[in-house]
Design a protein around this motif. Structure first.
Motif: not given
Length: 613
Positions: A465, A468, A483
């Motif tokens: 991730a 994010g 994530n």
């Protein structure tokens, strides 16, 4: 005489061949007894034949025994993986009690070690594809799924009986419905949530407090109705429960489309950085908060933000019998030494609030327990790190700011958070990353467009991730994203939580802590290249992704061209198909990268078909 000798030689040769054959069969039998399981084989490189066949959604029937074809590059190409026994349709390799029993691990049950992760070595891993249960159907779509799921997909109704007086769930024909009840909110999570907001005097009895409460941690969450009903208020909860006697509760939560994760407050730190949540919640979560010098409550303190709340609904908060009073007094004394204060107390619920600064800690008498954590302790190091019974102090920045300094939701999603500086990242890097992933996600959805509707996907996972930004780019869609940040890379998970998103830390050389068939889409950005560098198996990761992914679900692979070409060789063996391919042309860093969109086919074993008829 010559004729007699001629007759004798073939007879002797026949006896010799029979003896050799018997010896070979005996050796083969001994070998398979030592290297196989009654249900399936172990090891991604030790594929053996399985008798069952499988069924496609288009009614094709194909043999699932392991088969090889010739390939021009490396000589062989796998045509199919074997299918696991139907009994393993809910296998979670690193939370497998059978594995614990077989290996005779010496675990301390009193501190929940048996509910923590214990992963098999590579040579003991299952090498087969997890079949759906008999009668499996494509899950009901969100938001309808919050309130009902197909019974065939999770054929476990014991919670409906065991929790019948608490309105957890009700069996209705071929479906299981969820009235929204819980152990301490029989009349509905929505009313319970509004009551908590009222206790804290939040505007309009809305718990998000004008965007200042965004991330919530629900420990011992049951079927996650609390977290499910928070979503409409702009709050996202990490609902956590172990694979215990209520073993399917997290499976139900994810089937409903509610964020959830399998885990336990045991001996290891929770897989979340410090200061991740504005509110923690326990509704009769059956946790002994006083054990081991309050270590579990101190772990909760570690993940709460400055000024964060702990809502505790339990008999100890209101009952008057001697044992409950003893626990209440001891717990009150502990949280007072931790500098927590009661924000509100009503009926069955007490809400404590954590201090905004270190001032209270500095005023405690010398030798007060629990002590402050050592100065060299990293409160954000979580992967396999033991818990400690100490208080995590705030940094000088938080002390000066008197809080986390985060913008209210939804502005915090795109506002550079203060903890960027911890990683040496600039605000400009954050903004650039956000913009780049906005364009990449638009490109992904253009490729996916012919294959999905607005409600096709709900549960998403970003396998690597970073900050994010993939999830941030999806904020306008009715989805949520788990994530996942690599355990050995930059600890960007704190940035993800500071953006108002959720996630966890993981090592993709191991299996993920979730049930099979729990995610609709997996996004794999350069993760396969990373696995190769770690000298772990790409094939093992592909099989793991197949376990996690729902039938008809999608995988977005964004990786180097040679890696993508290697993955393509396994599509048929996994019963996946490529639905779109494109060059990654959005930034100079990815000139050689390729985007591959994969869809998992729907299939059932022939045994499952017979059982469901």
């Amino acid at each position: 005489m010559t004729r007699g000798r001629a007759d004798a030689n073939p007879k002797k040769r026949l006896i010799t061949w029979i003896v050799v054959l018997v010896v070979c069969c005996g050796c083969f039998y001994a070998y398979t007894r030592n290297n196989s399981s009654s249900a399936l084989e172990y090891g991604s490189k030790s594929l053996r034949k399985f008798g069952s066949s499988y069924w496609h959604g288009d009614d094709d029937t194909v043999d699932t025994s392991a088969k090889l074809d010739e390939d021009g590059d490396d000589g062989v190409m796998l045509r199919s993986f074997p299918v696991c026994d139907d009994r393993h349709s809910e296998l979670i390799p690193c939370l497998d009690r059978n594995f614990i029993y077989q290996t005779r691990l010496k675990l301390d049950l009193s501190v929940m070690e048996h509910y923590e992760r214990h992963c098999p070595q590579p040579e003991r891993r299952y090498n087969c594809l997890i079949p759906p249960p008999p009668g499996y159907k494509i899950p009901i779509k969100w938001p309808k799924s919050r309130d009902e799921v197909w019974k065939a997909n999770i054929p476990h109704t014991h919670l409906a009986t065991e929790k019948s007086d608490q309105n957890w769930m009700v069996v209705k024909g071929d479906k299981i419905s969820f009235p929204g009840g819980g152990t301490h909110f029989h009349y509905g999570a929505d009313k319970y949530i509004a009551s908590m907001a009222n206790m804290l005097n939040f505007p309009d009895n809305i718990l998000n407090n004008e965007g200042n409460i965004r991330t919530v941690f629900d420990v011992g969450c049951g079927v996650a109705s609390f977290g499910g009903y928070l979503l409409s208020s702009g709050i996202i909860a990490m609902s956590l429960a172990p694979n215990d006697v209520h073993q399917n509760q997290i499976q139900f939560a994810l089937e409903r489309g509610i964020p959830a994760y399998l885990g336990v407050l045991g001996t290891k730190r929770l897989p979340y950085p410090s200061r991740s949540f504005e509110l923690a919640h326990c509704s009769r979560c059956r946790i002994d908060w006083l054990q081991r010098n309050g270590i579990l409550l101190l772990e909760l303190d570690r993940v709460l933000r400055p000024g964060g709340y702990f809502a505790y609904s339990s008999p100890e908060a209101y009952a008057q019998d001697e044992e409950d009073l003893r626990i209440w007094r001891a717990m009150s004394a502990l949280v007072e030494r931790m500098c927590w204060k009661i924000a509100a107390k009503r009926n069955q619920t007490v809400i404590w609030v954590k201090p905004l600064t270190n001032d209270c800690f500095m005023q405690r008498e010398p030798g007060t327990h629990p002590p402050m954590c050592k100065s060299d302790d990293d409160p954000d190091a979580v992967w396999g790190v033991p818990m400690e019974a100490c208080i995590t102090p705030y940094s000088s920045k938080i002390q000066k700011a008197r809080g986390s300094g985060l913008a209210p939701w939804p502005a915090r999603l795109t506002t550079p958070p203060p903890r960027l500086a911890d990683l040496g990242y600039s605000d400009e890097m954050f903004v650039k990353d956000t913009d780049l992933w906005q364009r990449r996600v638009e490109n992904y959805w253009n490729l996916l467009g012919p294959h999905i509707e607005s409600d096709t996907v709900r549960n998403l996972m970003d396998v690597k991730a970073n900050m994010g930004s993939f999830a941030a780019a999806l904020n306008d869609k009715d989805v949520w994203v788990m994530n996942v940040v690599p355990e050995d890379g930059p600890n960007t998970l704190k940035i993800i939580y500071d953006r108002g998103l959720i996630g966890t830390v993981h090592n993709w050389c191991e299996s993920f802590s979730t049930y099979p068939r729990t995610y609709d889409l997996l996004h794999a950005w350069t993760v396969f290249s990373d696995i190769e560098k770690k000298d772990c198996s790409i094939v093992d990761l592909l099989i793991e992704m197949d376990r996690i992914l729902r039938p008809k679900g999608f995988i977005i692979v964004n990786d180097k061209r040679p890696t993508v070409e290697l993955i393509k060789k396994y599509l048929g063996a996994l019963h996946w198909e490529s639905v779109a391919t494109a060059d990654s042309q959005l930034d100079s860093e990815q000139d050689e990268d390729v985007v591959l969109i994969i869809q998992k086919k729907m299939w059932l074993t022939s045994e499952s078909l017979k059982d469901s008829e």
